[in-house]
Scaffold this active site. Structure first.
Site, short mmCIF file in Angstrom:
data_model
loop_
_atom_site.label_atom_id
_atom_site.label_comp_id
_atom_site.label_asym_id
_atom_site.label_seq_id
_atom_site.Cartn_x
_atom_site.Cartn_y
_atom_site.Cartn_z
N TYR A 124 0.85 -1.19 0.00
CA TYR A 124 0.00 0.00 0.00
C TYR A 124 0.89 1.24 0.00
CZ TYR A 124 -3.41 3.53 0.91
OH TYR A 124 -4.18 4.66 0.78
N GLN A 186 -10.53 0.78 1.45
CA GLN A 186 -11.00 -0.08 0.36
C GLN A 186 -9.84 -0.81 -0.32
OE1 GLN A 186 -11.42 3.20 0.61
NE2 GLN A 186 -11.15 4.30 -1.32
N ASN A 209 -2.69 6.40 6.77
CA ASN A 209 -3.30 7.16 7.86
C ASN A 209 -3.96 6.23 8.87
OD1 ASN A 209 -5.76 6.36 6.76
ND2 ASN A 209 -6.08 8.29 5.68
N GLN A 255 11.25 15.50 9.96
CA GLN A 255 10.29 14.53 10.49
C GLN A 255 8.95 15.18 10.78
OE1 GLN A 255 10.85 11.07 10.93
NE2 GLN A 255 8.66 11.34 10.98
N HIS A 258 6.07 15.45 8.15
CA HIS A 258 5.34 14.25 7.71
C HIS A 258 3.84 14.41 7.93
CE1 HIS A 258 7.65 10.98 6.08
NE2 HIS A 258 8.62 11.15 6.95
N GLU A 410 3.27 -36.28 29.23
CA GLU A 410 2.23 -35.33 28.81
C GLU A 410 0.90 -36.03 28.53
OE1 GLU A 410 4.81 -31.64 26.95
OE2 GLU A 410 3.67 -32.91 25.58
N HIS A 415 1.22 -40.04 20.56
CA HIS A 415 2.56 -39.52 20.27
C HIS A 415 3.62 -40.56 20.67
CE1 HIS A 415 0.61 -35.67 19.75
NE2 HIS A 415 1.76 -35.07 19.49
#
Length: 426
Positions: A124, A186, A209, A255, A258, A410, A415
């Site tokens: 994106y 979207q 955002n 910075q 931005h 266990e 197993h």
């Protein structure tokens, strides 16, 4: 900027606090848009493009003709800069390739790993107040090196339905497979669920955002992985009496421009440096085209005077900045003490802008304190590690009884039996 002198440790939590964003209201809106995209596909994306980006589209895919036209619109100097940045980003990320080794943990027991690329990834790229074509290079280049079979890019068009030409040129240079005109929630929904035009991807990368971030987090609950949780961008600058005040101020402002929810933090051991940087910020701010945005960001920002370089470094590690710039006499020694940071810039000439564009490191980094647990985007972000093991008869003899004992303890009898039946066959 707010000035804090010699704060006590109990004040550090407040100094490290980021601007608070209440996302309660937008979560429902984001959820509704995602559900609609999932149900109606392309048409929902087209409808939301008209609603949010004020653009009437008949199709979402960018055509080869549009990319060719973009090539003509980008000047040779910018194109050369994009090519150089891509070369450096490629070189740095290619050096991160994983080499697996077979390990014999016991005689007859051999284990190893193989790195496998994620087959389909989505990128994106925001196109709002600044068209971030540099982010195309940062995200697509390592995806291509990793061997991702399909690299899908979504970015919002302008009101005329066009994508910024530099974004299209960067996409071609970096090896993007397909490009779509879709922004915001979207776009995230289209890549997470798939539509008639947009392929479903397995992992989504890229900034955005608060709506985009909320959408990424929602789809990550079951539909697509994401690169990292993220918030507004930030920088921390550590400066002593040797720092160049003009350089420091320029880094803080680069910075701050931005977005209004960005944050900058200066930590210094020098009262004189603090005063001079404050004067430089005021001076440089007056000529910035994005002055109003930077001013808002500076309202959330702080200058902190501390008593020692040790305290300066400890406060930085507590803040865990996305970007950390160290302009001190002993920056190389201080670098060894960095524990929490996304990307670190050492010395007077390593400005954040270098890493943002062309040094070769990645600028997609953890924000909002997530540098305590997350790395920035790197080659491994696009890969999975698959483990392998091979046992011989000797391997069964070596570890078989231990496996039986552990499985029995266990209470997992099936197993145990899977091993017992092999032991008895020897």
């Amino acid at each position: 900027m707010n000035i804090i002198r010699y704060p006590k440790r109990e004040q550090w939590a407040e100094i490290c606090r980021r601007p608070h964003l209440d996302t309660t209201q937008l979560q429902q809106t984001v959820g509704n848009v995602l559900a609609d995209v999932k149900a109606r596909g392309d048409q929902a994306v087209i409808d939301y493009e008209k609603q949010f980006d004020h653009c009437t589209l008949t199709s979402l895919a960018v055509t080869e003709q549009e990319i060719e036209e973009a090539e003509q619109q980008v000047g040779p100097d910018l194109k050369a800069a994009i090519m150089m940045a891509h070369e450096n980003i490629y070189k740095f990320h290619a050096s991160q390739k994983f080499e697996g080794h077979q390990v014999e943990t016991r005689p007859g027991v051999v284990c190893w790993q193989k790195s496998v690329a994620i087959e389909k990834v989505g990128l994106y790229i925001p196109g709002g107040t600044a068209p971030l074509f540099s982010t195309v290079l940062m995200l697509a280049t390592p995806a291509k090196i990793a061997g991702c079979k399909e690299i899908v890019l979504c970015t919002p068009p302008n009101r005329e339905g066009h994508i910024n030409p530099a974004i299209l040129v960067a996409a071609r240079v970096a090896g993007v497979s397909r490009i779509f005109k879709a922004g915001g929630v979207q776009a995230i929904g289209a890549m997470a669920y798939g539509t008639e035009s947009v392929p479903k991807v397995f992992k989504i990368f890229g900034p955005g955002n608060q709506y985009v971030m909320a959408a990424k987090q929602q789809v990550s609950l079951g539909d697509a992985a994401i690169d990292m949780p993220a918030g507004p961008s930030e920088v921390c600058v550590l400066a002593d009496e040797t720092a160049n005040p003009a350089f420091v101020a320029a880094d803080l402002l680069s910075q701050a421009e931005h977005g209004i929810d960005s944050q900058v933090l200066l930590v210094t051991t020098s009262e004189q440096t603090l005063t001079q940087v404050q004067q430089e910020v005021d001076h440089q701010l007056t000529v910035l085209p994005r002055k109003e945005i930077a001013e808002k960001a500076l309202e959330n920002s702080r200058m902190v005077l501390v008593g020692s370089t040790e305290e300066m470094m400890m406060l930085s590690n507590a803040y865990a900045p996305e970007h950390l710039i160290i302009q001190t006499r002993d920056y190389d020694q201080m670098a060894n003490q960095v524990v929490n940071a996304g990307s670190v810039f050492l010395g007077p000439y390593a400005c954040e802008s270098a890493g943002d564009y062309a040094s070769g490191t990645n600028h997609t980094l953890p924000t909002h304190g997530y540098a305590t647990t997350y790395s920035g985007v790197n080659l491994d972000s696009y890969c999975r590690k698959i483990t392998f093991q091979h046992l011989t008869e000797e391997g069964i003899r070596q570890i078989g009884h231990a496996v039986e004992l552990m499985a029995e303890a266990e209470q997992l009898d099936a197993h145990k039996n899977a091993m017992t039946i092999r032991i008895n066959s020897l």
